[in-house]
Design an enzyme around this catalytic site. Structure first.
Site, PDB file in Angstrom:
ATOM      1  CD  GLU A  52      -1.715   2.592  -3.706  1.00  0.00           C
ATOM      2  OE1 GLU A  52      -2.842   3.275  -4.015  1.00  0.00           O
ATOM      3  OE2 GLU A  52      -1.446   2.710  -2.457  1.00  0.00           O
ATOM      4  CG  ASP A  85      -2.043   0.911   1.376  1.00  0.00           C
ATOM      5  OD1 ASP A  85      -2.632   1.181   0.329  1.00  0.00           O
ATOM      6  OD2 ASP A  85      -1.880   1.794   2.355  1.00  0.00           O
TER       7      ASP A  85
END
Ligand code: GLC
Ligand code: CA
Length: 557
Positions: free
Chosen positions: A256, A197
């Protein structure tokens, strides 16, 4: 070398399938639906966060990295899911959220109790500057990145997202050691790796200088500016993570990472010397979202999407893997977001599927995309639980929009569109739960759902299943995942056509999102691998009607 995967799937656990009637999707529910994923051809499954969390950012605020949130089940449920998935040939990726934790995490509580304790060093605590915040960065969810440390008005802590998501200080070696230990613990439980993330956010400048104010007009600058300037810092930490945790376990990672990134930088991220196995291609999304708020977004013409997507494919370093996602849990639905209005239907969804599943890289299907789900029609902001929606609504009103206008802006761009419960059938609550769902369903669930599409040869689901099978054909694997993309000269703006070339193999994909037929030369002995819509072949030519697509393997010459 990590394993070769064919098709990946992103699962948002709260909204996938509720096994116990409390209205919230859970791990047992996800496990029950694994055969559905297997039939789609999925062999890699990314599950969004399910660890203990107060849920301020729907699980992306983790209070305990080694405990399953009771809403989602237990660790035993997770182990059972991983085992079941393995039986079906599906590897599981955890969502690794380590730029920040939750303000409910034990570490943060200790830091508040004693700002000199060891765990206080896991956070960025700074005194104010001349009675002001330590610097002028704006958090991704609005407001300053600084808030007073509870109980200590003279100290601020940094958060690049909500104030309940304090940023972790990656310069602290003990923090890194604890994160690595936690990662090894999950890998030992059988996960194949991690979706990581917002990871470039760990690149920070610990002196926290001020940045030139941006267009929002509040004197602040988006915190991403610091990350852009500190990519090398993030890479240093990531190389250590790779050496200490990922390589020894042969873990698969997908980062990400937001672009645009120059080719030299990309080589440090993916490919033989990269820190990740893959990164998401967000080139179209970054351009769409680089505005002061949803109210200022302008729809992107399909031609621009095509150009940016092709450019990303062509920039990818040798041996590097792109993770392809046209939608995810942070975006509106692809069909509503990228396609022209006349194609926001099942024809458009199938044609887009043909493109996505044959672009270079590894496609990640987001739950519901395989049904061609479109945006939801939300009747009020009260139906949208996402924290970002509240901030965007506020910004739109502040910018002078009426409440109705602000609502229509959110009906276009909010993250909530992808987060509504998955429609399994036409039963009450779409067969998602026997109780009251935590969030409303899509208005079309009775017509657009998995059961209705299951045995319909023309459904979007059937198209995705056929494409999933195609990706598993052994002779096409290298061609599909790694070979170069050669754009075809386009006749129209609403056309997407390209070749994939690997040695003697040539694959041709064409999709027509316009309202006039397109014609192509196509040798009579070309093997048609997939079509959707209306594709007419005659001798050496082929016509593609509006809302149609084809994938063909061209004869060797
Ligand atoms: C990522 C997640 C998003 C979350 C944010 C903060 O962008 O995909 O859902 O809000 O990070 O963790
Ligand atoms: Ca449940």
């Amino acid at each position: 070398m990590p394993q070769h995967f064919h098709t990946a799937f992103e699962l948002y656990p709260a909204s996938f399938f509720d096994s116990n009637g409390d209205g919230i999707g859970d791990l047992q529910g996800a496990a029950q639906k694994l055969p559905y994923l297997r039939r789609l051809g999925v062999d890699l499954l990314w599950i969004c966060p399910f660890c203990l969390s107060p849920g301020v950012d729907n699980g992306y605020d983790i209070a305990d990295y080694q405990m399953v949130d009771p809403r989602f089940g237990t660790l035993d449920d997770f182990d059972a899911l991983v085992a079941r998935a393995k039986d079906l040939g599906i590897a599981v990726l955890m969502d690794l959220v380590v730029n920040h934790c939750s303000s409910e995490h034990e570490w943060f509580k200790r830091a508040c109790a004693d700002p000199c304790c060891e765990e206080a060093g896991f956070f960025y605590l700074r005194p104010g500057k001349n009675g002001q915040m330590p610097n002028n960065l704006r958090s991704n969810f609005g407001g300053s990145i600084w808030d007073p440390l509870p109980g200590h008005d003279d100290l601020y802590y940094c958060h690049f997202y909500a104030k309940e998501q304090p940023c972790l200080n990656w310069f602290n070696p003990e923090l890194r050691a604890r994160i690595y230990a936690m990662m090894r613990w999950w890998l030992a439980r059988g996960v194949a790796g991690f979706r990581i993330d917002t990871i470039m956010s760990i690149g920070k400048d610990p002196s926290f200088p001020d940045y030139p104010p941006d267009l929002v007009g509040d004197g602040r600058c988006a915190c991403g500016a610091m990350n852009d300037a500190c990519q090398d810092t993030a890479l240093t930490f990531l190389r250590e993570m790779k050496a200490q945790v990922l390589s020894p376990c042969d873990a698969f990672t997908v980062g990400e990472v937001w672009g645009p990134l120059p080719p030299e930088k990309l080589k440090q991220l993916i490919g033989p010397d990269g820190v990740f196995t893959a990164i998401f291609d967000f080139s179209a999304r970054s351009e769409l979202t680089c505005r002061p708020g949803f109210y200022a977004y302008t729809p992107m013409p399909l031609k621009r999407w095509r150009d940016l997507t092709f450019a990303a494919a062509q920039r990818t370093p040798e041996g590097g893997l792109l993770a392809l996602a046209v939608e995810n849990h942070d975006s509106p639905r692809a069909v509503s977001c990228w396609l022209p209005e006349s194609m926001r239907n099942s024809s458009g969804a199938k044609a887009l599927a043909a493109v996505l599943m044959t672009l270079p890289g590894l496609p990640f299907i987001y739950q519901g995309q395989e049904l061609g789900m479109t945006n939801v029609h939300f009747n009020s902001i009260a139906e949208m639980p996402d924290i970002q929606s509240a901030e965007e609504y506020r910004r739109a009103l502040e910018h002078g929009l009426t409440p109705d206008q602000a609502l229509s802006v959110l009906n276009r761009w909010a993250r909530d569109h992808g987060r509504v419960p998955f429609p399994w059938s036409s039963a009450p609550q779409g067969g998602f739960t026997t109780g009251q769902p935590w969030m409303r369903l899509h208005q079309d669930y009775a017509a657009v759902n998995a059961a209705v599409q299951d045995d319909d040869p023309h459904s979007v689901l059937t198209a995705y299943r056929r494409l999933g099978q195609l990706r598993r054909r052994p002779e096409l694997q290298t061609l599909l995942q790694y070979s170069a993309l050669e754009p075809k000269d386009h006749q129209q703006d609403l056309e997407i056509a390209f070749f994939r070339v690997h040695g003697q193999q040539r694959l041709f994909t064409a999709a027509n999102f316009g309202n006039a037929a397109l014609t192509y030369q196509l040798q009579a002995d070309a093997e048609m691998l997939f079509t959707c819509g209306t594709v007419l072949r005659r001798h050496d030519a082929c016509a593609l009607m509006p809302g149609s697509a084809l994938i063909a393997l061209l004869p060797e010459n």
